[in-house]
Motif scaffolding. Structure first.
Motif, PDB file in Angstrom:
ATOM      1  N   ARG A 133       0.904  -1.461   0.424  1.00 23.31           N
ATOM      2  CA  ARG A 133       0.372  -0.471   0.084  1.00 23.31           C
ATOM      3  C   ARG A 133       1.178   1.027  -0.401  1.00 23.31           C
ATOM      4  O   ARG A 133       2.444   0.882   0.357  1.00 23.31           O
ATOM      5  N   ARG A 134      -0.207   2.789   0.108  1.00 23.77           N
ATOM      6  CA  ARG A 134       0.831   4.008   0.306  1.00 23.77           C
ATOM      7  C   ARG A 134       0.627   4.360   1.384  1.00 23.77           C
ATOM      8  O   ARG A 134       0.972   5.665   2.360  1.00 23.77           O
ATOM      9  N   GLU A 135       0.016   3.667   2.221  1.00 17.69           N
ATOM     10  CA  GLU A 135       0.531   4.414   4.124  1.00 17.69           C
ATOM     11  C   GLU A 135       0.218   3.108   4.400  1.00 17.69           C
ATOM     12  O   GLU A 135       0.332   1.296   4.419  1.00 17.69           O
ATOM     13  N   SER A 136       0.540   2.940   5.976  1.00 21.13           N
ATOM     14  CA  SER A 136       0.824   1.542   6.733  1.00 21.13           C
ATOM     15  C   SER A 136      -0.605   0.767   7.385  1.00 21.13           C
ATOM     16  O   SER A 136      -1.316   1.754   6.930  1.00 21.13           O
ATOM     17  N   PRO A 220       4.522   1.427   3.999  1.00 22.29           N
ATOM     18  CA  PRO A 220       4.531   1.447   2.943  1.00 22.29           C
ATOM     19  C   PRO A 220       5.633   0.782   2.438  1.00 22.29           C
ATOM     20  O   PRO A 220       6.933   1.637   2.466  1.00 22.29           O
TER      21      PRO A 220
END
Length: 644
Positions: A133-136, A220
């Motif tokens: 993903r592009r986030e945690s 990420p």
């Protein structure tokens, strides 16, 4: 053999609960959950610890709740009708020596691997998490505990306390080691619905409680490994970096069971590895024993003697076989072997006519493998006492009649393997002279004749008795009109029922009939009783035949030996078929082809194992114990004899 399941195998929550895995620890403890990771039985557990091998078992960690942010990845049915449906994110489940799950959800892939230490009450978890993903994201595990005796539910008001990284309950302590974020939580209870208990009239619901979580934050593009280790106090808890070592030790342990045989068949190799699950230590005797089946059974004399040749001898576990036989020899009483072993101060139960005769058979098969004359000398006095007791008479109506045949059973005592009793109801009363018992008796007499020759002892009495038994057996058991043997001599109508018990009169090392009659028995058994997964206990045309096994206990017991299919007698059938066909290439090829169906059986129920029973009419789904020692042992014995 690696068993792989994909999304088509868990389309629904019901499908996800059809199969389970089994790992054991040589102590009587085990780990078994569904392939989706849920508890579908009260006996399912991630860690079923054993405090005193092999029978003092406690359901320690019942199940694991797993969550990725707000997505629940675990699968579980609850008593209020709600469900966790994490199977929707499960892309594959595989089992070879230990289970592996792979989940995918919203750009995150999680590979979960679990193992049970083969020598300790310790279980390990390893999660390899890749965040694309592009986030945690945050992954969290919440174990639910019972600390309840196997088969029982938590007590009302039972407390589970967290003391640092130690969980305390009922004088037990469970240590936790992890590289994740360990956090205590207020005690949270859940009540489950057990699908596979409800359908059989067993306790349909149960509870468990959580007191902590373990979590990991994954940035990420990051890959992270989360490890968790649980070990009962008194065991040295594995160090944090040991999950891989435990997994490697499990594989090495199972390798040894396979490598001591010279297996050609992949099915045989898999069964040899699975055989390791049934051998455990026995703390009270300091020896080894064989558990009859998971999840329900403990160690029984009859089951042990039927399972031992395949479980121990075919796999080259000769010292284990000696240990087991010595334990039983020490506990021989009045010529009988324990049917149920003493534990917890209780006296052993000796209500079996076949275990002692099968003990003699096991000693013979052990000698044939090892030529260990010293062990035969050690066991010979025990075997002499068995023959004397059966000849002169012992408990449970067991005695040799004037015709040389053995009679057994009286009143409500059921002493053959068809031993169900419901109050004062005997669904399969076999008091009299059962066919397989007299086949075992003759076999035992011939073995004693052989051993007497090996050791230089007088043998005439065994020869004379054996000849008398043979003449009486041939005269009284044969049914010319049915081309097979009576099931029992009692004077009752049930004597002439066509049952699978007659097959042992053909398959044993020493038998009594001429080859033509033996061949007729084999053909009748095939026509009336054979299925790809086992032999029916009663022919379908009999008015007492029960086509279905299920429902409340009384309904199940009435069907148990009245047509229900059992895999273990099929081992004797295959050996008998090969024998009457002179072990020809054609016969070998046919048996190999027929046994290929067992790979399908090993994919269903408990993965890599063979079960206790199937329905009599259509044996499509395993029932009873999902992993049965004598089912595995008998088929292994066939493979060894087929391949050597």
């Amino acid at each position: 053999m690696k068993w792989i399941y994909g999304k088509q195998d868990f389309k629904t929550i019901e499908r996800s609960e059809e199969n389970c895995y089994l790992m054991t620890n040589e102590l009587g403890g085990f780990s078994s959950l569904t392939m989706a990771g849920g508890a579908a039985r009260n006996d399912h557990a991630f860690l079923m610890g054993c405090l005193k091998a092999p029978n003092c078992r406690y359901n320690i960690i019942h199940r694991l709740k797993e969550q990725l942010d707000d997505l629940v990845l675990s699968t579980q049915e609850f008593a209020d009708g709600t469900k966790e449906e994490g199977y929707r994110f499960l892309t594959s489940f595989s089992y070879e020596d230990n289970p592996v799950w792979i989940f995918q959800a919203d750009g995150v892939e999680i590979r979960k691997e679990a193992a049970l230490d083969p020598e300790k009450n310790a279980a390990v978890l390893k999660y390899e998490i890749e965040n694309r993903r592009r986030e945690s994201c945050i992954f969290q595990v919440k174990p639910f505990f019972q600390f309840a005796p196997k088969g029982e539910d938590m007590e009302e008001g039972q407390k589970i306390l967290l003391d640092g990284n130690r969980i305390r309950c009922r004088d037990m302590c469970l240590d936790v080691r992890t590289n994740g974020d360990f956090c205590s939580v207020p005690m949270e209870k859940e009540t489950y619905f057990y699908r596979y208990d409800a359908c059989d009239g067993r306790r349909p619901t149960g509870t468990a409680a959580a007191v902590h979580t373990v979590a990991a934050k994954i940035l990420p593009g990051e890959e992270k490994t989360l490890e968790i280790v649980y070990a009962l106090e008194g065991e040295e808890p594995p160090a944090l970096e040991r999950p891989d070592e435990v997994i490697a030790r499990v594989r090495s342990f199972r390798d040894r069971w396979q490598e001591r045989g010279s297996w050609k068949s992949e099915i045989a190799k898999a069964l040899a590895r699975s055989a390791s699950a049934f051998v455990t230590r026995r703390e009270s005797t300091g020896g080894k024993t064989i558990l009859a089946g998971y999840p329900f059974f403990e160690d029984w004399g009859r089951d042990t003697m039927i399972a031992l040749p395949g479980i121990c001898l075919s796999t080259g576990q000769y010292e284990t076989a000696k240990s087991i036989l010595r334990t039983f020899a020490v506990n021989e009483r009045k010529g009988l072997m324990p049917n149920l072993f003493p534990e917890g101060g209780k006296e052993p139960m000796y209500n079996t006519v076949d275990a002692a005769l099968l003990f003699i058979n096991c000693v013979y098969l052990y000698y044939e493998k090892t030529k260990d004359k010293a062990f035969i000398e050690e066991m010979y006095p025990v075997m002499e006492r068995i023959i004397t007791a059966y000849r002169e008479g012992t408990d449970y109506g067991i005695a040799m009649d004037a015709d040389g045949l053995i009679r057994a059973g009286k009143e409500l005592d059921q002493v053959t393997w068809m031993d169900v009793r419901i109050g004062k109801i005997l669904p399969t009363p076999r008091h009299g002279k059962p066919v397989e018992i007299n086949a075992y008796w003759y076999n035992a007499l011939k073995i004693m004749d052989f051993f007497a020759g090996v050791l230089g002892h007088p043998k005439e009495q065994y020869q004379e008795m054996a000849e008398k038994v043979k003449l009486s057996f041939r005269e009284k058991f044969w049914m010319e009109e049915k081309h097979c043997l009576k099931d029992v001599l009692s004077g009752e109508a049930a004597d002439t029922q066509i049952r699978c018990n007659q097959i042992w009169a053909v398959s044993l090392p020493f038998t009594m009939m001429d080859k033509e009659k033996e061949k007729q028995v084999v053909e009748t058994v095939f026509e009336k009783l054979y299925t790809p997964y086992g032999l029916r206990t009663l022919e379908k045309e009999d008015p007492d035949f029960h086509p279905f096994y299920g429902g409340e206990m009384m309904e199940r017991d009435l069907a148990y030996h009245q047509g229900t299919v059992w895999p273990f007698p099929m081992g004797a059938y295959y050996l008998a078929y090969l024998k009457v066909n002179s072990w020809s290439e054609k016969a070998r090829g046919r048996v190999k082809r027929q046994m290929e169906a067992l790979e399908c059986a090993m994919r269903e129920g408990c993965i890599g194992q063979l079960p206790e029973i199937y329905d009599g009419e259509n044996p499509a789904s395993s029932k009873g114990c999902f992993a049965q020692a004598w089912s595995v042992g008998e088929i292994l014995w066939v493979y060894e004899n087929l391949e050597k």
